[in-house]
Design a protein around this motif. Structure first.
Motif, PDB file in Angstrom:
ATOM      1  N   LEU A 156      23.195  31.768  16.478  1.00  0.00           N
ATOM      2  CA  LEU A 156      24.259  32.522  15.807  1.00  0.00           C
ATOM      3  C   LEU A 156      24.984  33.435  16.805  1.00  0.00           C
ATOM      4  N   GLN A 157      24.223  34.086  17.676  1.00  0.00           N
ATOM      5  CA  GLN A 157      24.841  34.972  18.674  1.00  0.00           C
ATOM      6  C   GLN A 157      25.810  34.184  19.569  1.00  0.00           C
ATOM      7  N   ASN A 158      25.409  32.973  19.933  1.00  0.00           N
ATOM      8  CA  ASN A 158      26.300  32.133  20.761  1.00  0.00           C
ATOM      9  C   ASN A 158      27.571  31.754  20.002  1.00  0.00           C
ATOM     10  N   GLN A 159      27.453  31.600  18.697  1.00  0.00           N
ATOM     11  CA  GLN A 159      28.647  31.280  17.885  1.00  0.00           C
ATOM     12  C   GLN A 159      29.600  32.482  17.816  1.00  0.00           C
ATOM     13  N   ILE A 160      29.029  33.672  17.967  1.00  0.00           N
ATOM     14  CA  ILE A 160      29.859  34.887  17.886  1.00  0.00           C
ATOM     15  C   ILE A 160      30.624  35.147  19.202  1.00  0.00           C
ATOM     16  N   VAL A 161      30.115  34.611  20.317  1.00  0.00           N
ATOM     17  CA  VAL A 161      30.781  34.853  21.617  1.00  0.00           C
ATOM     18  C   VAL A 161      32.279  34.483  21.588  1.00  0.00           C
ATOM     19  N   PRO A 162      32.651  33.248  21.191  1.00  0.00           N
ATOM     20  CA  PRO A 162      34.083  32.908  21.239  1.00  0.00           C
ATOM     21  C   PRO A 162      34.957  33.721  20.285  1.00  0.00           C
ATOM     22  N   ILE A 163      34.380  34.251  19.221  1.00  0.00           N
ATOM     23  CA  ILE A 163      35.222  35.083  18.334  1.00  0.00           C
ATOM     24  C   ILE A 163      35.171  36.554  18.741  1.00  0.00           C
ATOM     25  N   SER A 164      34.504  36.813  19.876  1.00  0.00           N
ATOM     26  CA  SER A 164      34.452  38.171  20.434  1.00  0.00           C
ATOM     27  C   SER A 164      35.160  38.194  21.790  1.00  0.00           C
ATOM     28  N   TYR A 165      36.219  37.391  21.896  1.00  0.00           N
ATOM     29  CA  TYR A 165      36.979  37.316  23.146  1.00  0.00           C
ATOM     30  C   TYR A 165      36.048  37.032  24.335  1.00  0.00           C
ATOM     31  N   ASP A 166      35.097  36.145  24.082  1.00  0.00           N
ATOM     32  CA  ASP A 166      34.144  35.697  25.118  1.00  0.00           C
ATOM     33  C   ASP A 166      33.322  36.827  25.735  1.00  0.00           C
ATOM     34  N   GLN A 167      33.061  37.854  24.981  1.00  0.00           N
ATOM     35  CA  GLN A 167      32.192  38.917  25.505  1.00  0.00           C
ATOM     36  C   GLN A 167      30.746  38.429  25.381  1.00  0.00           C
ATOM     37  N   GLN A 168      30.182  38.066  26.517  1.00  0.00           N
ATOM     38  CA  GLN A 168      28.859  37.438  26.564  1.00  0.00           C
ATOM     39  C   GLN A 168      27.745  38.383  26.094  1.00  0.00           C
ATOM     40  N   ILE A 169      28.041  39.678  26.079  1.00  0.00           N
ATOM     41  CA  ILE A 169      27.016  40.663  25.680  1.00  0.00           C
ATOM     42  C   ILE A 169      26.463  40.393  24.288  1.00  0.00           C
ATOM     43  N   VAL A 170      27.247  39.795  23.410  1.00  0.00           N
ATOM     44  CA  VAL A 170      26.745  39.569  22.038  1.00  0.00           C
ATOM     45  C   VAL A 170      25.629  38.530  22.025  1.00  0.00           C
ATOM     46  N   SER A 209      19.518  41.927  23.164  1.00  0.00           N
ATOM     47  CA  SER A 209      18.267  41.620  22.453  1.00  0.00           C
ATOM     48  C   SER A 209      18.536  41.435  20.951  1.00  0.00           C
ATOM     49  N   HIS A 210      19.201  42.399  20.362  1.00  0.00           N
ATOM     50  CA  HIS A 210      19.550  42.364  18.936  1.00  0.00           C
ATOM     51  C   HIS A 210      21.028  42.742  18.809  1.00  0.00           C
ATOM     52  N   LEU A 211      21.687  42.133  17.849  1.00  0.00           N
ATOM     53  CA  LEU A 211      23.106  42.447  17.613  1.00  0.00           C
ATOM     54  C   LEU A 211      23.257  43.066  16.225  1.00  0.00           C
ATOM     55  N   LEU A 212      23.706  44.326  16.190  1.00  0.00           N
ATOM     56  CA  LEU A 212      23.975  44.944  14.888  1.00  0.00           C
ATOM     57  C   LEU A 212      25.425  44.666  14.510  1.00  0.00           C
ATOM     58  N   VAL A 213      25.637  44.328  13.245  1.00  0.00           N
ATOM     59  CA  VAL A 213      26.996  44.175  12.727  1.00  0.00           C
ATOM     60  C   VAL A 213      27.149  45.173  11.581  1.00  0.00           C
ATOM     61  N   PHE A 214      28.117  46.049  11.723  1.00  0.00           N
ATOM     62  CA  PHE A 214      28.397  47.047  10.692  1.00  0.00           C
ATOM     63  C   PHE A 214      29.442  46.457   9.751  1.00  0.00           C
ATOM     64  N   VAL A 215      29.109  46.404   8.464  1.00  0.00           N
ATOM     65  CA  VAL A 215      30.027  45.831   7.474  1.00  0.00           C
ATOM     66  C   VAL A 215      30.257  46.876   6.380  1.00  0.00           C
ATOM     67  N   ALA A 216      31.427  46.817   5.762  1.00  0.00           N
ATOM     68  CA  ALA A 216      31.731  47.832   4.747  1.00  0.00           C
ATOM     69  C   ALA A 216      32.307  47.181   3.496  1.00  0.00           C
ATOM     70  N   TRP A 217      32.202  47.900   2.384  1.00  0.00           N
ATOM     71  CA  TRP A 217      32.790  47.414   1.127  1.00  0.00           C
ATOM     72  C   TRP A 217      34.261  47.055   1.355  1.00  0.00           C
ATOM     73  N   PHE A 238      36.562  41.944  18.544  1.00  0.00           N
ATOM     74  CA  PHE A 238      36.231  40.634  17.973  1.00  0.00           C
ATOM     75  C   PHE A 238      37.207  40.357  16.831  1.00  0.00           C
ATOM     76  N   GLU A 239      37.252  39.087  16.426  1.00  0.00           N
ATOM     77  CA  GLU A 239      38.165  38.689  15.351  1.00  0.00           C
ATOM     78  C   GLU A 239      37.451  38.852  14.006  1.00  0.00           C
ATOM     79  N   ASN A 240      37.791  39.934  13.338  1.00  0.00           N
ATOM     80  CA  ASN A 240      37.069  40.300  12.112  1.00  0.00           C
ATOM     81  C   ASN A 240      37.059  39.194  11.065  1.00  0.00           C
ATOM     82  N   ASP A 241      38.224  38.576  10.849  1.00  0.00           N
ATOM     83  CA  ASP A 241      38.295  37.554   9.795  1.00  0.00           C
ATOM     84  C   ASP A 241      37.354  36.390  10.079  1.00  0.00           C
ATOM     85  N   LYS A 242      37.298  35.997  11.361  1.00  0.00           N
ATOM     86  CA  LYS A 242      36.426  34.866  11.731  1.00  0.00           C
ATOM     87  C   LYS A 242      34.953  35.243  11.596  1.00  0.00           C
TER      88      LYS A 242
END
Ligand SMILES: Cc1cc2nc3c(=O)[nH]c(=O)nc-3n(C[C@H](O)[C@H](O)[C@H](O)COP(=O)(O)O)c2cc1C
Length: 212
Positions: free
Chosen positions: A56-70, A74-82, A159-163
């Motif tokens: 999943l982290q590798n799938q997030i790289v291209p939608i994060s402008y190729d930022q390999q850090i994701v 070790s762990h990736l936190l995603v903050f989501v809101a209502w 990153f591209e929020n919609d994607k």
């Protein structure tokens, strides 16, 4: 002084040592600090996803402008809101709060009525601007707690929020992504930023004290 020292130590890490893993105990502490975030009207409008899944982290790289850090963290936190305020969301949290405090339900109805009146005069986009602000407060606390544990992190809006929303099926849950926070351990050698001076404007330029 520990917090100030640790905030000085931390930086927005650009390269993680992908062989190092943050303990689950420390991840839980960072999540707990984030859960304790104060939120507007106590509505707790945001949630956190913790991802430790290389596919999943590798799938997030291209939608994060190729930022390999994701992927390398070790762990990736995603903050989501209502995505919006609803009558049910407001009532549920106030019912929960009154139940927890052993107060009668409806104790805060005059206040929640005012909240609803204010929010329901706004668009859903305006709602999301407000709910996502709460996630930013949580981000700050998560970064600070991580630093206290000498764990590196990188606040990320890039990153591209919609994607990401689509990938994580957030829409179906009435949620939208706001921020990401890779966590892990810096690759000191490989990170061009690790030895650079921390730069902030002077205290004099930053603060205005208005006393008396
Ligand atoms: C809301 C927010 C979004 C950011 N987005 C990114 C990002 O997508 N990628 C990145 O490498 N750094 C990102 N940064 C890091 C900032 O560039 C960094 O925090 C700032 O330059 C200050 O440096 P320091 O955190 O190393 O002290 C972001 C920071 C914040 C607070």
């Amino acid at each position: 002084m520990a917090l100030l020292d640790n905030l000085t130590w931390r930086y927005a890490t650009k390269k993680y040592d992908s062989t190092k893993v943050v303990s689950e105990e420390n991840i839980d502490k960072i999540v707990e600090a984030t859960r304790l975030t104060p939120t507007s009207s106590g509505l707790q409008q945001f949630r956190v996803l913790v991802i430790k899944n290389k596919e999943l982290q590798n799938q997030i790289v291209p939608i994060s402008y190729d930022q390999q850090i994701v992927a390398d963290c070790s762990h990736l936190l995603v903050f989501v809101a209502w995505d919006s305020y609803t009558e049910k969301r407001i009532d549920d949290i106030y019912d929960f709060t009154t139940d927890e405090r052993e107060l009668p339900r409806g104790r805060f109805t005059s206040y929640t009525d005012r909240l609803k009146q204010m929010f329901f005069a706004q668009t859903e986009e305006e709602h999301f601007v407000h709910t996502s602000k709460q996630a930013y407060i949580g981000l700050g606390l998560a970064i600070a707690q991580a630093a206290e544990l000498n764990i590196d992190s990188t606040p990320m809006e890039g990153f591209e929020n919609d994607k990401l929303d689509e990938l994580l099926n957030l829409k179906e849950q009435g949620l939208r992504s706001v921020l990401m926070l890779p966590l892990g351990y810096r690759d000191t050698e490989g990170d061009w930023l690790s030895s650079m001076k921390k730069v902030r404007i002077s205290t004099e330029d930053f603060v205005t004290k208005i006393y008396e």
